[in-house]
Structures are given as structure tokens and as C-alpha cells.
Write a protein that holds these residues in place. Structure first.
Motif, PDB file in Angstrom:
ATOM      1  N   GLY A   1       0.837  -1.191   0.000  1.00  0.00           N
ATOM      2  CA  GLY A   1       0.000   0.000   0.000  1.00  0.00           C
ATOM      3  C   GLY A   1       0.875   1.246   0.000  1.00  0.00           C
ATOM      4  N   GLU A   2       0.277   2.372  -0.379  1.00  0.00           N
ATOM      5  CA  GLU A   2       1.002   3.642  -0.287  1.00  0.00           C
ATOM      6  C   GLU A   2       0.224   4.565   0.638  1.00  0.00           C
ATOM      7  OE1 GLU A   2       1.486   5.966  -3.903  1.00  0.00           O
ATOM      8  OE2 GLU A   2       2.597   7.529  -2.819  1.00  0.00           O
ATOM      9  N   ALA A   3       0.934   5.169   1.573  1.00  0.00           N
ATOM     10  CA  ALA A   3       0.285   6.108   2.495  1.00  0.00           C
ATOM     11  C   ALA A   3       0.190   7.470   1.825  1.00  0.00           C
ATOM     12  CB  ALA A   3       1.098   6.208   3.777  1.00  0.00           C
TER      13      ALA A   3
ATOM     14  N   VAL B   1       5.880   5.142   2.039  1.00  0.00           N
ATOM     15  CA  VAL B   1       5.566   6.519   2.445  1.00  0.00           C
ATOM     16  C   VAL B   1       6.286   7.479   1.507  1.00  0.00           C
ATOM     17  CG1 VAL B   1       5.212   5.943   4.885  1.00  0.00           C
ATOM     18  CG2 VAL B   1       7.506   6.567   4.098  1.00  0.00           C
ATOM     19  N   ASN B   2       5.752   8.679   1.389  1.00  0.00           N
ATOM     20  CA  ASN B   2       6.382   9.676   0.522  1.00  0.00           C
ATOM     21  C   ASN B   2       7.398  10.503   1.307  1.00  0.00           C
ATOM     22  OD1 ASN B   2       4.948   9.602  -2.218  1.00  0.00           O
ATOM     23  ND2 ASN B   2       3.264   9.518  -0.746  1.00  0.00           N
ATOM     24  N   ILE B   3       8.494  10.829   0.621  1.00  0.00           N
ATOM     25  CA  ILE B   3       9.550  11.618   1.257  1.00  0.00           C
ATOM     26  C   ILE B   3       9.693  12.900   0.433  1.00  0.00           C
ATOM     27  CG2 ILE B   3      12.015  11.651   1.885  1.00  0.00           C
ATOM     28  CD1 ILE B   3      11.064   9.157   3.099  1.00  0.00           C
TER      29      ILE B   3
ATOM     30  N   LEU C   1      10.315   3.675   0.809  1.00  0.00           N
ATOM     31  CA  LEU C   1      10.468   5.133   0.842  1.00  0.00           C
ATOM     32  C   LEU C   1      10.367   5.676  -0.575  1.00  0.00           C
ATOM     33  CD1 LEU C   1      13.563   5.068   3.227  1.00  0.00           C
ATOM     34  CD2 LEU C   1      11.149   5.258   3.878  1.00  0.00           C
ATOM     35  N   GLU C   2       9.320   6.459  -0.842  1.00  0.00           N
ATOM     36  CA  GLU C   2       9.113   6.966  -2.204  1.00  0.00           C
ATOM     37  C   GLU C   2       9.698   8.366  -2.364  1.00  0.00           C
ATOM     38  OE1 GLU C   2       5.265   6.564  -3.907  1.00  0.00           O
ATOM     39  OE2 GLU C   2       4.987   4.518  -3.154  1.00  0.00           O
ATOM     40  N   VAL C   3      10.588   8.474  -3.313  1.00  0.00           N
ATOM     41  CA  VAL C   3      11.180   9.782  -3.616  1.00  0.00           C
ATOM     42  C   VAL C   3      10.917  10.043  -5.086  1.00  0.00           C
ATOM     43  CG1 VAL C   3      13.307  11.146  -3.608  1.00  0.00           C
ATOM     44  CG2 VAL C   3      13.021   9.303  -1.977  1.00  0.00           C
TER      45      VAL C   3
ATOM     46  N   MET D   1      11.559   4.832  -6.673  1.00  0.00           N
ATOM     47  CA  MET D   1      11.616   6.075  -7.454  1.00  0.00           C
ATOM     48  C   MET D   1      10.199   6.346  -7.963  1.00  0.00           C
ATOM     49  SD  MET D   1      13.683   7.185 -10.851  1.00  0.00           S
ATOM     50  CE  MET D   1      15.349   7.124 -10.258  1.00  0.00           C
ATOM     51  N   ASP D   2       9.634   7.453  -7.477  1.00  0.00           N
ATOM     52  CA  ASP D   2       8.238   7.789  -7.767  1.00  0.00           C
ATOM     53  C   ASP D   2       8.132   8.569  -9.081  1.00  0.00           C
ATOM     54  OD1 ASP D   2       5.565   7.970  -7.296  1.00  0.00           O
ATOM     55  OD2 ASP D   2       5.713   9.168  -5.477  1.00  0.00           O
ATOM     56  N   ASP D   3       6.956   8.505  -9.700  1.00  0.00           N
ATOM     57  CA  ASP D   3       6.656   9.319 -10.881  1.00  0.00           C
ATOM     58  C   ASP D   3       7.645   9.130 -12.019  1.00  0.00           C
ATOM     59  OD1 ASP D   3       4.708  10.243  -9.226  1.00  0.00           O
ATOM     60  OD2 ASP D   3       5.594  12.209  -8.890  1.00  0.00           O
TER      61      ASP D   3
ATOM     62  N   ILE E   1      10.638   0.939  -9.149  1.00  0.00           N
ATOM     63  CA  ILE E   1      10.337   2.099  -9.994  1.00  0.00           C
ATOM     64  C   ILE E   1       8.831   2.173 -10.120  1.00  0.00           C
ATOM     65  CG2 ILE E   1      10.404   3.001 -12.353  1.00  0.00           C
ATOM     66  CD1 ILE E   1      13.153   3.158 -11.540  1.00  0.00           C
ATOM     67  N   LYS E   2       8.274   3.345  -9.840  1.00  0.00           N
ATOM     68  CA  LYS E   2       6.838   3.511 -10.026  1.00  0.00           C
ATOM     69  C   LYS E   2       6.605   4.271 -11.322  1.00  0.00           C
ATOM     70  CE  LYS E   2       4.203   3.784  -6.483  1.00  0.00           C
ATOM     71  NZ  LYS E   2       3.438   4.454  -5.403  1.00  0.00           N
ATOM     72  N   LEU E   3       6.039   3.571 -12.298  1.00  0.00           N
ATOM     73  CA  LEU E   3       5.786   4.212 -13.594  1.00  0.00           C
ATOM     74  C   LEU E   3       4.683   5.236 -13.416  1.00  0.00           C
ATOM     75  CD1 LEU E   3       5.611   1.309 -16.218  1.00  0.00           C
ATOM     76  CD2 LEU E   3       7.536   2.809 -15.693  1.00  0.00           C
TER      77      LEU E   3
ATOM     78  N   ALA F   1       3.127  -0.135 -11.774  1.00  0.00           N
ATOM     79  CA  ALA F   1       2.473   0.876 -12.618  1.00  0.00           C
ATOM     80  C   ALA F   1       1.470   1.663 -11.775  1.00  0.00           C
ATOM     81  CB  ALA F   1       1.759   0.188 -13.769  1.00  0.00           C
ATOM     82  N   GLU F   2       1.527   2.968 -11.911  1.00  0.00           N
ATOM     83  CA  GLU F   2       0.592   3.825 -11.163  1.00  0.00           C
ATOM     84  C   GLU F   2      -0.548   4.257 -12.060  1.00  0.00           C
ATOM     85  OE1 GLU F   2       2.373   6.547  -7.743  1.00  0.00           O
ATOM     86  OE2 GLU F   2       3.011   7.148  -9.734  1.00  0.00           O
ATOM     87  N   GLY F   3      -1.703   4.454 -11.473  1.00  0.00           N
ATOM     88  CA  GLY F   3      -2.815   5.045 -12.204  1.00  0.00           C
ATOM     89  C   GLY F   3      -3.470   4.111 -13.205  1.00  0.00           C
TER      90      GLY F   3
END
Ligand code: C2E
Ligand code: CA
Ligand code: CA
Length: 468
Positions: free
Chosen positions: A239-241, A298-300, A330-332, A360-362, A381-383, A416-418
Motif C-alpha cells: 500500500g502507499e500512504a 511513504v512519501n519523502i 520510501l518513495e522519492v 523512485m516515484d513518478d 520504480i513507479k511508472l 504501474a501507477e494510475g
């Protein structure tokens, strides 16, 4: 001026010491007087009034002529920095001087023409109809188009019409500036009047800024979690907070609206720490109770680059709640890796060494360089959602397919996001990407709901996780 000053300074060096000191002192006081004079009145480069003079002169005009309608127009050049790089400093200077000459063509007794700084100019004027103000922008746009330089300059204008003669000119400038910013990147027009909508959004921004601290204390910030799933089985793999602000007056405010505001004053740091703490606490509590847990990321914020105790803080929470590092990703954002953030980069490397997975976010949203990946300390890696847009387009399909192939070959886990449709999911699976986060599966939900979902899965599978 500076050449002459240098020549004079050199000549002075040739005098004997006592004379030299006297002349130096005299020259210094002359230089200071000249500077004060310029500072107080005119821009050195364009000979237009500077900001201080604008505030003073425009204020006088408003006080002396309360019967007139007044407005302030602010103008700047789009991407002036690139213009300067392309046309050189001389080209840039020539452009600014040409603008100043064009502005002099607008000179009138009821106007103040000002060169604020770099490529920013101000025109204070009285007027009868708003059309006159638009005509000023048209006149300057056409004059700027005529400047003979190898690259074209495009101006943007923001216009503020004073509602009462008592409004300070500095406020007029701020409002004009805000209006000007709204027109950037729009191709259908190059001017905007400050309007009610802008005022409301400005007020809202101010309120957000002022109320965020209290909101955190009063528990208005809540942690939501969006499940991540395996697209083939539908199982929740993590999950992502994500933070939410339940504002008593505005209702739910999107993080897109308040994060940029609290990033400006650094308060995002406190909000992030709050989110991390809630996540560690929940994982620790569930583990201790023998309940199912999945890794939560979590997002940083990039701003943590300036927090010396960030590594200690995250590790400390792990120890405090008895949660092992691999449970908290840890999402950056991609830009967090590439911008002057070697400090953040080093911190992420340290945390990774302690066992925290780094995401690695986005990815694909900014200017991702694929070569960057070779050196980055990333596990996942989050696409970005943008990647999935228009995947019915054949060329886009090639890009997505090959990017996933390459990431798999590099042995990084791809999420993959979204993901919003079954077609997108099918295509991603075909490309070798099996994990996703998207509205097609789940929307972000309050932490309690997410926990209930895990309990349900646990009940179905009879799966029990040993408490640590
Ligand atoms: P993000 O980290 O990229 O988070 C994913 C965003 O995509 C979330 O938006 C999520 O609701 C949205 N999303 C997920 N699946 C879909 C989908 O299928 N379609 C669409 N249209 N959107 C989807 P959210 O929660 O509004 O957050 C926006 C951004 O705010 C986040 O983007 C993140 O950059 C930032 N953010 C949120 N919470 C935090 C936080 O606690 N700390 C920090 N520093 N930033 C946060
Ligand atoms: Ca994220
Ligand atoms: Ca993202």
C-alpha cells in the motif's frame, strides 16, 4: 560605468599612500551617492523608474486624483533565461533596452513606467476603459516582435485594476504579478486581468499556510492508504500512504492543493513525519497482534534533504514500533534524485543500506534519463500515470513495452501507477509488469478501511503472520 570605475581605481593605485587614501575615500563617496541616486530613482540599464520610484510616484498620482481609475500592468518575457542563453547577454540587454524604448512611447503625465528587475517591467496608468489597457499590451507585444534578434521574445502581461484609490501600489504589483503567472504557457492569449477567482485562490492559499500547523495538532490530517495489487491474482501486495486534510470549512482538500503551499514554508517535513509515524505505528500494532501486514510505502518530500536527523528519525520509528525496514518503502520523486539533491541521495542510500526499500516515484513524468538508473540506489520504480495515457497509440506501446523490459533486465521491481482500465492492466501484464496501484483496483481509503481489507484477506486465506 564599471570600466571607467576600474580605470580610475587603477590610476589611483599609482598615487602615494596618503593621497591614495584621500582620493579613494572621495571616489567611494561619489560612487555611493551615484548608486543611491540610481537606486532611488531610475534603473541603470533602461533609464526607467525603479520599483521604489514607482511606488512613490504612483501612490502620489492615486492620492492626487482619486476621481481617476487606475491600473497596474506587469510584463515579463517568457523563458527569459533561455533567451539570454541563446542570444547571449548582449542580445538580452538589447531586448531589454528595446522594451524600455517601446515603453517610452507610452509616456504620459498620468503614467509611471518602471523597470523592476531583469525582464520584469511595470506600467502604472489611469484609464477609461479596460480596452485601453489591453491596447497597451498589444502595442508592446508588437514592438517586441519587431526587435531584430535571432530568437523571438514573447511577453506575458498581468493587469490589476485598483478598486479603490487607497490600495497600496505594492499590493497592486503583487496582484498583477499573480495574474501574469496564470497566463504562462497559454497560447491563446498573453494577458490576464486579476479577478475574483484569483483572489479566492490566493486567500485560500494564505489560509492553508496559516492553518496547517493547527490542523495537524487538531487531527485534521489523516493518513489514507491506497492498496497495491498483483494484477494477475488481484491480491493486495502492499500500500502507499497518502495524506488527506479534512478541513472543517472546505471539506477534503487534495494534497495537490496544499502540499505545494506547505512545501514553501517547510511544514511538509512535519506532515511527512506524522504520516511515517502513523504507518510504523499501524504496522507494529498489527504485527504484535499477529494480523496480516503488507509493506506500506511513504512519501519523502525533497525538503528532507535539509533535515539532518531524517535517517535517525526513520530508523528510530522502526525500533520504537518493532517494524523491520523491508516493511516500509520510501518513495522519492524522480526529480528528487536528479536535482542538486546529492544530500537526499546519500540519505536514501544510507536508509537502503539499513534495509529500507527505495522507490523512485513518478518515473517518466519529468526528464527521466534512463542512464540515471544505472547509478541510483533504487529497488522499485513507479511508472507514472502519464505513461499509461494513450496506450492505444502504437508508438506509446513501444515505449512502455521497452521501458518495462529494460527495467526488468536491470532487476528493478516495476509498479504501474494510475491503472484505470482492464485494457491497461492487460497490456501491462503482456509487457511484464504485474504490480499496480490504480483506481481500477482501489482508491486511497482511510487506514481503518485498509486494515479491514487486510483482515478480510487474512480470514479468507487463514494466513497468520507471527508477531515479532
Ligand atoms: P503520488 O505519490 O504520485 O501518489 C499517487 C497519486 O495518484 C495519489 O494522489 C493517488 O490518489 C493518485 N492515483 C492513484 N491511482 C490513480 C488512478 O488510477 N487515477 C488517477 N487519476 N489518480 C490515481 P493524491 O493522494 O492526490 O496525492 C497526490 C500527490 O501528493 C502524491 O502523488 C504525492 O506526490 C503527494 N503526497 C500525498 N501524500 C503525501 C505525503 O504524505 N507526503 C508527501 N511528501 N507527499 C504526499
Ligand atoms: Ca508516491
Ligand atoms: Ca507517483
Amino acid at each position: 560605468m564599471s570600466n571607467e570605475w576600474n580605470a580610475l581605481s587603477k590610476a589611483v593605485e599609482m598615487l602615494d599612500e596618503e593621497e591614495r587614501e584621500k582620493v579613494k575615500l572621495y571616489l567611494y563617496s561619489l560612487k555611493k551617492m551615484a548608486e543611491d541616486n540610481v537606486e532611488g530613482q531610475k534603473s541603470f540599464m533602461t533609464d526607467l523608474y525603479n520599483l521604489r520610484a514607482l511606488f512613490f510616484k504612483a501612490g502620489e498620482l492615486m492620492r492626487n486624483h482619486p476621481e481617476r481609475k487606475h491600473a497596474l500592468i506587469q510584463m515579463d518575457i517568457d523563458n527569459f533565461k533561455s533567451f539570454n542563453e541563446f542570444c547571449g547577454r548582449d542580445g538580452g540587454d538589447l531586448l531589454l533596452q528595446s522594451i524600455a524604448d517601446a515603453m517610452r512611447g507610452l509616456e504620459r503625465e498620468d503614467r509611471v513606467l518602471c523597470h523592476f528587475r531583469a525582464d520584469v517591467f511595470e506600467i502604472f496608468t489611469s484609464f477609461e476603459s479596460e480596452e485601453e489597457l489591453v491596447d497597451i499590451t498589444k502595442y508592446l507585444t508588437s514592438k517586441i516582435a519587431q526587435v531584430k534578434l535571432p530568437c523571438k521574445a514573447f511577453p506575458s502581461f498581468g493587469i490589476y485594476v485598483a478598486e479603490d484609490p487607497g490600495v497600496p501600489v505594492s499590493f497592486m504589483k503583487d496582484y498583477a504579478d499573480m495574474a501574469m503567472r496564470t497566463i504562462k504557457g497559454k497560447f491563446y492569449s498573453n494577458y490576464a486581468f486579476f479577478d475574483e477567482e484569483m483572489r479566492t485562490s490566493m486567500l485560500k492559499e494564505k489560509q492553508i499556510e496559516n492553518q496547517a500547523v493547527e490542523a495537524l495538532e487538531k487531527g485534521q490530517f489523516q493518513v489514507y492508504i491506497q492498496p497495491k495489487v498483483n494484477m494477475e491474482t488481484g491480491a493486495i501486495i502492499g500500500g502507499e500512504a497518502l495524506i488527506r486534510w479534512k478541513h472543517p470549512e472546505y471539506g477534503m482538500i487534495s494534497p495537490m492543493d496544499f502540499i505545494p503551499v506547505i512545501e514553501k514554508d517547510g511544514f511538509i517535513i512535519n506532515v511527512d513525519v506524522y504520516v511515517w509515524n502513523e504507518v510504523f505505528k499501524m504496522l507494529g500494532r498489527r504485527q504484535a497482534a499477529g494480523k496480516k501486514v503488507v509493506p506500506i510505502s511513504v512519501n519523502i518530500s525533497r525538503l528532507h534533504a535539509h533535515q539532518d536527523d531524517m535517517v535517525k528519525c526513520i530508523r528510530g520509528m522502526g525500533t520504537q514500533y518493532g517494524v523491520s525496514p523491508e516493511m516500509v518503502g520510501l518513495e522519492v520523486t524522480e526529480s528528487g534524485f536528479s536535482n542538486n539533491t546529492t544530500v537526499l541521495f546519500e540519505r536514501m542510500q544510507q536508509l537502503r543500506d539499513f534495509g529500507f526499500p527505495v522507490h523512485m516515484d513518478d518515473f517518466g513524468k519529468g526528464h527521466s534519463t534512463l542512464t540515471m538508473l544505472k547509478n541510483e540506489p533504487v529497488d522499485v520504480i513507479k511508472l507514472d500515470r502519464d505513461f499509461l495515457r494513450q496506450i492505444e497509440n502504437a508508438k506509446n506501446q513501444v515505449v512502455v513495452k521497452n521501458t518495462i523490459g529494460m527495467l526488468n533486465a536491470l532487476d528493478v521491481h516495476v509498479i504501474a501507477e494510475g491503472v484505470e482500465t482492464q485494457e491497461q492492466a492487460d497490456f501491462l501484464i503482456q509487457c511484464g509488469c504485474y504490480d499496480a496501484q490504480g483506481f481500477y483496483y482501489y482508491r486511497p481509503m482511510p487506514m481503518g478501511e485498509f486494515e479491514a481489507l487486510l483482515d478480510e484477506e487474512q480470514a479468507k486465506s487463514g494466513h497468520v503472520v507471527k508477531s515479532i
